[in-house]
Write a protein that holds these residues in place. Structure first.
Motif, PDB file in Angstrom:
ATOM      1  N   PRO A 129      -8.575  11.972 -12.792  1.00 50.21           N
ATOM      2  CA  PRO A 129      -8.601  12.547 -11.442  1.00 50.21           C
ATOM      3  C   PRO A 129      -7.519  13.617 -11.304  1.00 50.21           C
ATOM      4  CG  PRO A 129      -8.617  10.149 -11.352  1.00 50.21           C
ATOM      5  CD  PRO A 129      -8.348  10.510 -12.763  1.00 50.21           C
TER       6      PRO A 129
ATOM      7  N   ILE B  13      -8.744   5.377  -8.772  1.00 53.88           N
ATOM      8  CA  ILE B  13      -9.869   6.304  -8.576  1.00 53.88           C
ATOM      9  C   ILE B  13     -10.911   6.093  -9.679  1.00 53.88           C
ATOM     10  CG2 ILE B  13     -10.563   8.746  -8.507  1.00 53.88           C
ATOM     11  CD1 ILE B  13      -7.689   9.300  -7.316  1.00 53.88           C
ATOM     12  N   LEU B  14     -10.440   5.985 -10.932  1.00 53.49           N
ATOM     13  CA  LEU B  14     -11.386   5.759 -12.039  1.00 53.49           C
ATOM     14  C   LEU B  14     -12.157   4.461 -11.804  1.00 53.49           C
ATOM     15  CD1 LEU B  14      -9.237   6.722 -15.177  1.00 53.49           C
ATOM     16  CD2 LEU B  14     -11.155   7.994 -14.217  1.00 53.49           C
ATOM     17  N   SER B  15     -11.415   3.467 -11.360  1.00 51.00           N
ATOM     18  CA  SER B  15     -12.013   2.162 -11.135  1.00 51.00           C
ATOM     19  C   SER B  15     -13.059   2.203  -9.999  1.00 51.00           C
ATOM     20  CB  SER B  15     -10.877   1.217 -10.791  1.00 51.00           C
ATOM     21  OG  SER B  15     -11.305  -0.067 -10.756  1.00 51.00           O
ATOM     22  N   LEU B  16     -12.756   2.976  -8.945  1.00 47.75           N
ATOM     23  CA  LEU B  16     -13.713   3.088  -7.832  1.00 47.75           C
ATOM     24  C   LEU B  16     -14.941   3.892  -8.259  1.00 47.75           C
ATOM     25  CD1 LEU B  16     -11.419   3.668  -4.705  1.00 47.75           C
ATOM     26  CD2 LEU B  16     -12.209   1.527  -5.708  1.00 47.75           C
TER      27      LEU B  16
ATOM     28  N   ARG C 254     -10.484  -2.782  -5.159  1.00 41.97           N
ATOM     29  CA  ARG C 254     -11.779  -2.597  -5.831  1.00 41.97           C
ATOM     30  C   ARG C 254     -12.829  -3.578  -5.271  1.00 41.97           C
ATOM     31  NH1 ARG C 254     -14.988  -3.775 -10.376  1.00 41.97           N
ATOM     32  NH2 ARG C 254     -15.475  -1.931 -11.604  1.00 41.97           N
TER      33      ARG C 254
ATOM     34  N   LEU D  89       0.824  -1.217   0.000  1.00 42.27           N
ATOM     35  CA  LEU D  89       0.000   0.000   0.000  1.00 42.27           C
ATOM     36  C   LEU D  89       0.855   1.262   0.000  1.00 42.27           C
ATOM     37  CD1 LEU D  89      -2.755  -1.013   2.594  1.00 42.27           C
ATOM     38  CD2 LEU D  89      -3.021  -0.842   0.134  1.00 42.27           C
TER      39      LEU D  89
ATOM     40  N   TYR E 244     -12.558   4.268   0.124  1.00 41.29           N
ATOM     41  CA  TYR E 244     -11.164   3.838   0.069  1.00 41.29           C
ATOM     42  C   TYR E 244     -10.592   3.767   1.492  1.00 41.29           C
ATOM     43  CZ  TYR E 244      -6.159   3.953  -0.932  1.00 41.29           C
ATOM     44  OH  TYR E 244      -4.815   3.660  -0.964  1.00 41.29           O
TER      45      TYR E 244
ATOM     46  N   PRO F 105      -1.251   1.239 -15.657  1.00 39.06           N
ATOM     47  CA  PRO F 105      -1.629   2.598 -15.236  1.00 39.06           C
ATOM     48  C   PRO F 105      -1.115   3.707 -16.157  1.00 39.06           C
ATOM     49  CG  PRO F 105      -0.890   1.318 -13.365  1.00 39.06           C
ATOM     50  CD  PRO F 105      -0.676   0.463 -14.557  1.00 39.06           C
TER      51      PRO F 105
ATOM     52  N   LEU G  14      -3.077   3.759 -19.350  1.00 37.94           N
ATOM     53  CA  LEU G  14      -4.448   4.195 -19.067  1.00 37.94           C
ATOM     54  C   LEU G  14      -4.520   5.724 -18.967  1.00 37.94           C
ATOM     55  CD1 LEU G  14      -7.273   2.736 -17.522  1.00 37.94           C
ATOM     56  CD2 LEU G  14      -6.397   4.387 -15.919  1.00 37.94           C
TER      57      LEU G  14
ATOM     58  N   ASP H 276      -0.984   4.888 -10.600  1.00 37.69           N
ATOM     59  CA  ASP H 276      -1.754   3.792  -9.973  1.00 37.69           C
ATOM     60  C   ASP H 276      -2.991   4.363  -9.300  1.00 37.69           C
ATOM     61  OD1 ASP H 276      -0.171   1.557 -10.532  1.00 37.69           O
ATOM     62  OD2 ASP H 276       1.186   1.985  -8.868  1.00 37.69           O
ATOM     63  N   TYR H 277      -2.794   5.498  -8.592  1.00 33.31           N
ATOM     64  CA  TYR H 277      -3.939   6.127  -7.917  1.00 33.31           C
ATOM     65  C   TYR H 277      -4.987   6.571  -8.924  1.00 33.31           C
ATOM     66  CZ  TYR H 277      -2.229   6.261  -3.112  1.00 33.31           C
ATOM     67  OH  TYR H 277      -1.836   5.909  -1.860  1.00 33.31           O
ATOM     68  N   ARG H 278      -4.524   7.137 -10.056  1.00 30.33           N
ATOM     69  CA  ARG H 278      -5.495   7.606 -11.065  1.00 30.33           C
ATOM     70  C   ARG H 278      -6.320   6.425 -11.569  1.00 30.33           C
ATOM     71  NH1 ARG H 278      -1.177  11.253 -12.145  1.00 30.33           N
ATOM     72  NH2 ARG H 278      -1.889  13.303 -11.483  1.00 30.33           N
ATOM     73  N   LYS H 279      -5.628   5.328 -11.820  1.00 29.75           N
ATOM     74  CA  LYS H 279      -6.335   4.136 -12.291  1.00 29.75           C
ATOM     75  C   LYS H 279      -7.323   3.658 -11.230  1.00 29.75           C
ATOM     76  CE  LYS H 279      -5.452  -0.688 -13.518  1.00 29.75           C
ATOM     77  NZ  LYS H 279      -4.652  -1.627 -14.281  1.00 29.75           N
TER      78      LYS H 279
ATOM     79  N   THR I  47     -10.263  -1.196 -17.933  1.00 30.81           N
ATOM     80  CA  THR I  47      -9.525  -0.424 -16.922  1.00 30.81           C
ATOM     81  C   THR I  47      -8.582  -1.342 -16.148  1.00 30.81           C
ATOM     82  OG1 THR I  47     -11.463   0.999 -16.718  1.00 30.81           O
ATOM     83  CG2 THR I  47      -9.811   1.207 -14.987  1.00 30.81           C
ATOM     84  N   GLN I  48      -9.096  -2.521 -15.775  1.00 29.30           N
ATOM     85  CA  GLN I  48      -8.279  -3.480 -15.024  1.00 29.30           C
ATOM     86  C   GLN I  48      -7.065  -3.900 -15.831  1.00 29.30           C
ATOM     87  OE1 GLN I  48      -9.539  -4.135 -11.687  1.00 29.30           O
ATOM     88  NE2 GLN I  48     -10.174  -6.220 -12.111  1.00 29.30           N
TER      89      GLN I  48
ATOM     90  N   ILE J 233      -2.213   3.945   7.358  1.00 29.25           N
ATOM     91  CA  ILE J 233      -1.123   3.029   7.733  1.00 29.25           C
ATOM     92  C   ILE J 233      -0.502   3.483   9.052  1.00 29.25           C
ATOM     93  CG2 ILE J 233       1.211   2.263   7.110  1.00 29.25           C
ATOM     94  CD1 ILE J 233       0.353   2.131   4.224  1.00 29.25           C
TER      95      ILE J 233
ATOM     96  N   THR K  31      -3.888   6.970   2.446  1.00 29.49           N
ATOM     97  CA  THR K  31      -3.090   5.742   2.602  1.00 29.49           C
ATOM     98  C   THR K  31      -2.077   5.915   3.744  1.00 29.49           C
ATOM     99  OG1 THR K  31      -3.233   5.445   0.224  1.00 29.49           O
ATOM    100  CG2 THR K  31      -1.631   4.079   1.354  1.00 29.49           C
TER     101      THR K  31
ATOM    102  N   HIS L 240      -4.844  -3.438  -7.220  1.00 25.98           N
ATOM    103  CA  HIS L 240      -5.968  -2.700  -7.769  1.00 25.98           C
ATOM    104  C   HIS L 240      -7.274  -3.525  -7.693  1.00 25.98           C
ATOM    105  CE1 HIS L 240      -8.308  -1.756 -11.476  1.00 25.98           C
ATOM    106  NE2 HIS L 240      -8.216  -0.558 -10.970  1.00 25.98           N
ATOM    107  N   THR L 241      -7.161  -4.790  -8.060  1.00 28.51           N
ATOM    108  CA  THR L 241      -8.335  -5.680  -8.054  1.00 28.51           C
ATOM    109  C   THR L 241      -8.826  -5.907  -6.628  1.00 28.51           C
ATOM    110  OG1 THR L 241      -7.334  -6.801  -9.933  1.00 28.51           O
ATOM    111  CG2 THR L 241      -9.157  -7.945  -8.859  1.00 28.51           C
TER     112      THR L 241
ATOM    113  N   ILE M  78       2.245   3.007  -3.881  1.00 33.01           N
ATOM    114  CA  ILE M  78       1.295   3.267  -4.974  1.00 33.01           C
ATOM    115  C   ILE M  78       1.707   4.566  -5.686  1.00 33.01           C
ATOM    116  CG2 ILE M  78      -1.142   3.585  -5.581  1.00 33.01           C
ATOM    117  CD1 ILE M  78      -1.924   2.159  -3.008  1.00 33.01           C
TER     118      ILE M  78
END
Lengths: 191, 147
Positions: B35, A31-34, A75, A19, A50, B22, B25, A26-29, B17-18, B51, B47, A71-72, A22
């Motif tokens: 975003p 956020i879009l995914s969420l 999600r 964690l 999140y 990144p 994308l 990765d965060y952009r991906k 997307t998956q 943590i 995060t 990511h998976t 990231i």
């Protein structure tokens, strides 16, 4: 005695490392995914969910199986949080309705378990049809999906081989994601 | 209106997307949908703060456990070190506690051990009683014990 069985889940230290590492992209991906999960139907933002998901993961309420991508996994945790929140609201709603006390349901989002606006849906379908104006195969797939036909039936009607069906799907996927990076704002129960 | 089409399209969007790395994308997404940097920073903070909070909670819990264990252990170890060598001394100190304190020793202690015979098992039993008395503070940690 120590077990010889390989560990199937990440330890808490490994989870923290995963964690902590990231990147911005990765965060952009993520956020879009969420956003694709429509967090607002649970009355939350993607940020709220999140944070709740991380809390569950770090408390080990949700264990992270090795081999599942970050990511998976995140999600999936968020999706189950949305599901339980929507279900909680629904249960609250039926309970309140059962006792016929309208005050008790005033703070509930009554649309949480309902299908979204028809205008949004028809606009999305029109946009998709317009984008693929020159692609007869994709228009045929979309048109027959509207009739709820299964893939085998669509291939037969549109006269597509397995390969050409897969190629059309790939194109549809790519274009749909570019048109709606956060998904079409529509949901229904059980999604 | 068929809802299956939109379920289907949303599923495709999620899959795409998956699957996309990144970087790719981000390159392939219209910047108006991406975003913002502020939002990314907000997620970074969530995060790190979450943590840090969990680490702190785990650390405090481990410290408290260690401290409790250390206190218990050190008292036991002191009792082992301080137990007198001779059974007579042990017995003498136990009797001293029993007869001196009036209501400082529960009545059950005197009743439970009034008919004991001398012998190896009973000597061990006396040692244990002495150690328990020491750990409970009936035997003065400074003035009694090994001489």
């Amino acid at each position: 005695m120590e077990s010889d069985e390989p560990e199937t889940h990440y330890s808490i230290g490994e989870v923290e490392e995963l964690l902590d590492d990231i990147s911005d992209d990765d965060y952009r991906k993520m956020i879009l995914s969420l956003e694709q999960l429509n967090p607002h139907r649970a009355g939350c933002t993607a940020e709220d969910l999140y944070e709740l998901a991380l809390d569950k993961i770090l408390k080990e309420d949700r264990q992270w199986p090795k081999g599942v991508k970050r990511h998976t996994f995140i999600r999936n945790v968020v999706r189950s949080l949305i599901w339980s929140k929507v279900k909680g609201k629904k249960d609250g709603l039926s309970q309140a309705t059962a006792i016929e006390n309208i005050d008790d349901i005033s703070d509930l989002d009554l649309t949480a378990d309902l299908r979204n606006d028809e205008n949004v849906i028809s606009k999305a379908v029109r946009e998709l049809m317009d984008v693929f104006e020159d692609d007869a195969y994709i228009r045929c797939i979309i048109f027959n999906k509207l009739k709820s036909f299964k893939a085998s039936k669509i291939k037969e009607i549109c006269k597509l081989t397995e390969n050409s069906y897969q190629a059309a799907m790939k194109k549809l996927k790519r274009n749909a994601r570019q048109m709606y990076p956060t998904g079409i704002d529509y949901w229904r129960d059980g999604q | 209106m068929s809802f299956e089409l939109l379920d289907f399209i949303n599923k495709l969007i999620a899959e795409e997307t998956q699957e996309l790395p990144p970087k790719q994308l981000v390159v392939e997404t219209d910047s108006k949908y991406l975003p913002s940097d502020e939002r990314v920073v907000r997620f970074h903070s969530i995060t790190h703060n979450t943590i840090a909070t969990h680490r702190q909670a785990r650390l405090s819990e481990a410290r408290a456990k260690y401290e409790a264990h250390r206190q218990k252990e050190s008292l036991y170890n002191r009792a082992v070190r301080e137990v007198p060598n001779s059974v007579e001394q042990i017995f003498h100190q136990i009797v001293g506690v029993i007869t001196s304190g009036g209501d400082t020793v529960p009545k059950g202690w005197t009743l439970a051990h009034r008919g004991e015979e001398p012998g190896k098992d009973n000597d061990e039993e006396l040692k244990k009683i002495w150690m328990r008395m020491y750990m409970l503070g009936f035997i003065d940690h400074k003035s009694k014990g090994k001489s």
